[in-house]
Design a protein around this motif. Structure first.
Motif, PDB file in Angstrom:
ATOM      1  N   ARG A   8       0.814  -1.207   0.000  1.00  0.00           N
ATOM      2  CA  ARG A   8       0.000   0.000   0.000  1.00  0.00           C
ATOM      3  C   ARG A   8       0.856   1.269   0.000  1.00  0.00           C
ATOM      4  O   ARG A   8       2.033   1.251   0.370  1.00  0.00           O
ATOM      5  CB  ARG A   8      -0.917   0.002   1.226  1.00  0.00           C
ATOM      6  N   LEU A   9       0.223   2.359  -0.396  1.00  0.00           N
ATOM      7  CA  LEU A   9       0.857   3.668  -0.374  1.00  0.00           C
ATOM      8  C   LEU A   9       1.065   4.154   1.061  1.00  0.00           C
ATOM      9  O   LEU A   9       0.329   3.737   1.970  1.00  0.00           O
ATOM     10  CB  LEU A   9      -0.012   4.673  -1.127  1.00  0.00           C
ATOM     11  N   PRO A  10       2.027   5.046   1.287  1.00  0.00           N
ATOM     12  CA  PRO A  10       2.269   5.538   2.649  1.00  0.00           C
ATOM     13  C   PRO A  10       1.033   6.107   3.337  1.00  0.00           C
ATOM     14  O   PRO A  10       0.837   5.895   4.545  1.00  0.00           O
ATOM     15  CB  PRO A  10       3.346   6.611   2.437  1.00  0.00           C
ATOM     16  N   PHE A  11       0.177   6.832   2.606  1.00  0.00           N
ATOM     17  CA  PHE A  11      -0.999   7.402   3.268  1.00  0.00           C
ATOM     18  C   PHE A  11      -1.985   6.302   3.689  1.00  0.00           C
ATOM     19  O   PHE A  11      -2.666   6.433   4.707  1.00  0.00           O
ATOM     20  CB  PHE A  11      -1.679   8.455   2.380  1.00  0.00           C
ATOM     21  N   GLU A  12      -2.048   5.205   2.918  1.00  0.00           N
ATOM     22  CA  GLU A  12      -2.894   4.079   3.308  1.00  0.00           C
ATOM     23  C   GLU A  12      -2.373   3.428   4.580  1.00  0.00           C
ATOM     24  O   GLU A  12      -3.140   3.055   5.473  1.00  0.00           O
ATOM     25  CB  GLU A  12      -2.937   3.037   2.197  1.00  0.00           C
ATOM     26  N   VAL A  13      -1.051   3.280   4.642  1.00  0.00           N
ATOM     27  CA  VAL A  13      -0.414   2.668   5.807  1.00  0.00           C
ATOM     28  C   VAL A  13      -0.616   3.547   7.039  1.00  0.00           C
ATOM     29  O   VAL A  13      -0.913   3.048   8.126  1.00  0.00           O
ATOM     30  CB  VAL A  13       1.087   2.447   5.540  1.00  0.00           C
ATOM     31  N   ALA A  14      -0.470   4.873   6.860  1.00  0.00           N
ATOM     32  CA  ALA A  14      -0.636   5.788   7.990  1.00  0.00           C
ATOM     33  C   ALA A  14      -2.071   5.777   8.508  1.00  0.00           C
ATOM     34  O   ALA A  14      -2.311   5.839   9.719  1.00  0.00           O
ATOM     35  CB  ALA A  14      -0.236   7.204   7.565  1.00  0.00           C
ATOM     36  N   HIS A  15      -3.039   5.670   7.581  1.00  0.00           N
ATOM     37  CA  HIS A  15      -4.451   5.706   7.968  1.00  0.00           C
ATOM     38  C   HIS A  15      -4.894   4.385   8.596  1.00  0.00           C
ATOM     39  O   HIS A  15      -5.709   4.377   9.533  1.00  0.00           O
ATOM     40  CB  HIS A  15      -5.308   6.025   6.739  1.00  0.00           C
ATOM     41  N   ASN A  16      -4.366   3.277   8.074  1.00  0.00           N
ATOM     42  CA  ASN A  16      -4.737   1.947   8.575  1.00  0.00           C
ATOM     43  C   ASN A  16      -3.464   1.116   8.789  1.00  0.00           C
ATOM     44  O   ASN A  16      -3.115   0.280   7.968  1.00  0.00           O
ATOM     45  CB  ASN A  16      -5.662   1.235   7.580  1.00  0.00           C
ATOM     46  N   PRO A  17      -2.744   1.350   9.897  1.00  0.00           N
ATOM     47  CA  PRO A  17      -1.460   0.676  10.100  1.00  0.00           C
ATOM     48  C   PRO A  17      -1.602  -0.844  10.172  1.00  0.00           C
ATOM     49  O   PRO A  17      -2.566  -1.374  10.729  1.00  0.00           O
ATOM     50  CB  PRO A  17      -0.977   1.232  11.445  1.00  0.00           C
ATOM     51  N   ASN A  18      -0.617  -1.518   9.599  1.00  0.00           N
ATOM     52  CA  ASN A  18      -0.566  -2.971   9.678  1.00  0.00           C
ATOM     53  C   ASN A  18      -0.312  -3.387  11.127  1.00  0.00           C
ATOM     54  O   ASN A  18       0.573  -2.838  11.785  1.00  0.00           O
ATOM     55  CB  ASN A  18       0.566  -3.485   8.773  1.00  0.00           C
ATOM     56  N   VAL A  19      -1.054  -4.369  11.609  1.00  0.00           N
ATOM     57  CA  VAL A  19      -0.938  -4.767  13.021  1.00  0.00           C
ATOM     58  C   VAL A  19       0.411  -5.417  13.330  1.00  0.00           C
ATOM     59  O   VAL A  19       0.797  -5.524  14.497  1.00  0.00           O
ATOM     60  CB  VAL A  19      -2.078  -5.728  13.428  1.00  0.00           C
ATOM     61  N   PHE A  20       1.141  -5.847  12.303  1.00  0.00           N
ATOM     62  CA  PHE A  20       2.449  -6.463  12.513  1.00  0.00           C
ATOM     63  C   PHE A  20       3.614  -5.482  12.309  1.00  0.00           C
ATOM     64  O   PHE A  20       4.770  -5.893  12.356  1.00  0.00           O
ATOM     65  CB  PHE A  20       2.636  -7.647  11.559  1.00  0.00           C
ATOM     66  N   ALA A  21       3.305  -4.201  12.102  1.00  0.00           N
ATOM     67  CA  ALA A  21       4.351  -3.243  11.744  1.00  0.00           C
ATOM     68  C   ALA A  21       5.471  -3.174  12.771  1.00  0.00           C
ATOM     69  O   ALA A  21       6.640  -2.978  12.424  1.00  0.00           O
ATOM     70  CB  ALA A  21       3.747  -1.857  11.539  1.00  0.00           C
ATOM     71  N   ASN A  22       5.146  -3.345  14.040  1.00  0.00           N
ATOM     72  CA  ASN A  22       6.153  -3.247  15.097  1.00  0.00           C
ATOM     73  C   ASN A  22       6.403  -4.586  15.787  1.00  0.00           C
ATOM     74  O   ASN A  22       6.954  -4.623  16.890  1.00  0.00           O
ATOM     75  CB  ASN A  22       5.725  -2.199  16.126  1.00  0.00           C
ATOM     76  N   ALA A  23       6.018  -5.669  15.116  1.00  0.00           N
ATOM     77  CA  ALA A  23       6.205  -6.999  15.717  1.00  0.00           C
ATOM     78  C   ALA A  23       7.685  -7.362  15.753  1.00  0.00           C
ATOM     79  O   ALA A  23       8.454  -6.987  14.869  1.00  0.00           O
ATOM     80  CB  ALA A  23       5.426  -8.039  14.918  1.00  0.00           C
ATOM     81  N   HIS A  24       8.065  -8.095  16.782  1.00  0.00           N
ATOM     82  CA  HIS A  24       9.457  -8.525  16.926  1.00  0.00           C
ATOM     83  C   HIS A  24       9.716  -9.868  16.246  1.00  0.00           C
ATOM     84  O   HIS A  24      10.865 -10.187  15.941  1.00  0.00           O
ATOM     85  CB  HIS A  24       9.823  -8.619  18.413  1.00  0.00           C
TER      86      HIS A  24
END
Length: 243
Positions: A64-80
């Motif tokens: 997805r585009l950055p604005f899509e990611v910012a509006h609906n962040p992926n739940v795994f974005a900060n997963a370890h």
């Protein structure tokens, strides 16, 4: 292979499925739990996330585009325990972008092949070198994800007819999601003409896209070479997907 065997039902996503079990032209079979395709993961519940972890998912590539990611962040974005990467396939959304210029689904995919070659190269290279299972997703899991999945399957020798069948599975799985998006656009006052034009997932659109790739670029290997995918990366795609 039936939809029930490859669809991974989740509460917070509609179109998550495995592309294992497909026969190639030389009689090999694509491996299960190696490449998954999906719609957006921003609504996944804790139970959904646990299910994908239990399935073994180790890499997530968000198209997805950055604005899509910012509006609906992926739940795994900060997963370890899962590597998350955002690699936009389409680099802009405007009145002159390819989505605005496309008069049909198949024309959209042709424009992607022609005008998004560097993102396509980067995405396929990342898939080829990633820890598997790899999950690739966009918002609906049909267009951007559909084209990348088609190219990956074609690169490993899956026939065009099978790729088109896999692509068309999105039709049934995204009915509710597309209806929800359409209703939201209407509420916000948008003209949904373009949305309606590009919403279907007709099997013929992928057949036409692969025919265009052959006619214009001389086949999948020539296309991948022309966009800069290395021999090692093409071998990596085959190693990822094939028994």
């Amino acid at each position: 292979m039936t939809l029930d065997q490859r669809h991974i039902p989740l509460e917070g996503a509609h179109n998550v499925r495995d592309v294992g079990g497909y026969m190639t032209v030389d009689g090999r079979i694509t491996r299960w739990r190696r490449l998954l395709r999906a719609d957006s993961l921003h609504h996944l519940t804790i139970e959904d996330q646990q299910r994908l972890r239990a399935y073994g998912v180790r890499t997530i590539i968000d198209l997805r585009l950055p604005f899509e990611v910012a509006h609906n962040p992926n739940v795994f974005a900060n997963a370890h325990d899962v590597r998350y990467t955002n690699l936009p396939l389409i680099t802009e959304r405007s009145e002159t972008s390819i989505e605005s210029r496309a008069s049909s689904v198949s024309e959209l995919y042709r424009l992607m092949l022609d005008e998004c070659q560097e993102p396509i190269r980067q995405i396929l290279a990342t898939i080829a070198e990633a820890d598997a299972p790899v999950l690739v997703h966009c918002f609906v899991g049909k267009d951007r994800t559909g084209l990348i999945t088609a190219l990956a399957l074609r690169a490993t020798g899956v026939p065009v007819e099978t790729i088109a069948d896999d692509y068309a599975l999105s039709e049934a799985l995204t009915i509710a999601l597309l209806a929800e998006i359409r209703a939201m656009l209407i509420r916000l006052g948008y003209d949904v003409t373009r949305f309606d034009r590009l919403s279907p997932a007709p099997r013929e659109a992928m057949i036409e896209t692969m025919a265009y790739l052959d006619e214009r670029y001389g086949g999948i290997e020539a296309y991948l070479t022309s966009i800069g995918l290395t021999d090692a990366q093409r071998a990596g795609l085959r190693r990822l997907l094939l028994e």
